[in-house]
Design an enzyme around this catalytic site. Structure first.
Site, PDB file in Angstrom:
ATOM      1  N   CYS A 263       0.845  -1.198   0.000  1.00  0.00           N
ATOM      2  CA  CYS A 263       0.000   0.000   0.000  1.00  0.00           C
ATOM      3  C   CYS A 263       0.880   1.247   0.000  1.00  0.00           C
ATOM      4  CB  CYS A 263      -0.928  -0.004   1.204  1.00  0.00           C
ATOM      5  SG  CYS A 263      -2.137  -1.334   1.180  1.00  0.00           S
TER       6      CYS A 263
ATOM      7  N   CYS B 195      -5.049   3.762   0.590  1.00  0.00           N
ATOM      8  CA  CYS B 195      -4.980   4.232   1.972  1.00  0.00           C
ATOM      9  C   CYS B 195      -6.309   4.065   2.699  1.00  0.00           C
ATOM     10  CB  CYS B 195      -4.569   5.703   2.005  1.00  0.00           C
ATOM     11  SG  CYS B 195      -4.618   6.396   3.664  1.00  0.00           S
TER      12      CYS B 195
ATOM     13  N   ARG C 100      -0.367   4.088  -2.621  1.00  0.00           N
ATOM     14  CA  ARG C 100      -1.313   3.868  -3.722  1.00  0.00           C
ATOM     15  C   ARG C 100      -2.711   3.567  -3.208  1.00  0.00           C
ATOM     16  NH1 ARG C 100      -3.609  -1.469  -3.691  1.00  0.00           N
ATOM     17  NH2 ARG C 100      -2.201  -2.718  -2.410  1.00  0.00           N
TER      18      ARG C 100
END
Length: 264
Positions: free
Chosen positions: A146, A168, A166
């Site tokens: 992530c 969240c 990318r």
């Protein structure tokens, strides 16, 4: 941490309803940035209590290049349990990519050691970057990265870092991510004899899960308190020699914790 609450409100006000891999459903916005001056305090959310033990141990675990949850379990950290296999393995996730990125000719690149060398020997470089997004190994990872890509920047004797995340999870994940990278900047700065500068967080798909709405509204009803201060009690010989007991947070006075389900 007013910026964090403003982001929550923005997702509520402007977010688009989207489906997601977990089947939970989200409100989502695309593209958001926050900047935290680390000279002004340690950016640990105060409108709910954050589990600092987990944040510190997870970062130390990443830095060791570890991808098995045994170390985390030994230290009562369970944040990766849902994704591990029966042996506790996660595949080539963050620690592997940070410390041993595989090359086609069979070598492994230690990105963290490389970055440290760059900061000490070529601090004006525009290539002081670590990536966890290894396209060739994504299908082997229990969870794709992530927080995927981060870059360091030195100016006026201060070390700054920008992270691109990318994907969240604003309620559960983001407070961890901000604190973890702020801690890494402090550690890197100490090792390189620099002061801390800014931590810049940039989010891609930035979302609130549909089953976090009640918790989000509760958190938004609370007033942020003064940021705590991070104290690093010793300077180890290496970035990889820090221990949990080396870190102390002074003046952390958060509101009570808020429980919420993790989307798997």
């Amino acid at each position: 941490m007013k910026q964090y609450l403003e982001l929550m409100q923005k997702v509520l006000d402007e977010g688009t309803q989207k489906n997601d891999r977990t089947g939970t459903g989200t409100l989502s916005i695309f593209g958001h940035q926050m900047r935290f001056n680390l000279q002004e305090g340690f950016p640990l959310v105060t409108t709910k209590r954050c589990h600092l033990r987990s944040i510190i141990h997870e970062l130390l675990w990443f830095l060791q290049g570890d991808t098995n949850i045994a170390y985390l379990h030994e230290n009562n950290v369970t944040i990766w349990d849902e994704w591990a296999d029966e042996n506790g393995d996660l595949g080539p996730v963050y620690g592997k990519q940070w410390r041993a990125w595989p090359t086609p000719d069979g070598r492994h690149i230690d990105q963290i050691a490389t970055v440290l060398s760059q900061l000490k020997n070529d601090p004006d470089s525009r290539r002081i970057i670590v990536s966890a997004w290894n396209v060739g190994e994504l299908d082997k990872m229990a969870l794709a990265p992530c927080h995927a890509f981060f870059q360091f920047y030195v100016a006026d004797g201060k070390l700054s870092c920008q992270l691109y995340q990318r994907s969240c999870d604003v309620f559960l994940g983001l407070p961890f991510n901000i604190a973890s990278y702020a801690l890494l900047v402090h550690m890197m700065a100490q090792q390189c004899d620099l002061d801390v500068g800014d931590f810049v967080w940039t989010g891609g798909d930035t979302h609130l899960y549909s089953n976090h709405m009640e918790q989000t509204h509760l958190q938004l009803s609370r007033e942020p308190r003064a940021l705590p201060k991070l104290v690093i009690k010793r300077k180890p010989d290496s970035l990889f020699d820090y221990r949990f007991d080396d870190f102390e947070i002074e003046g952390y006075d958060p509101h009570p914790g808020i429980k919420a389900p993790v989307a798997i």
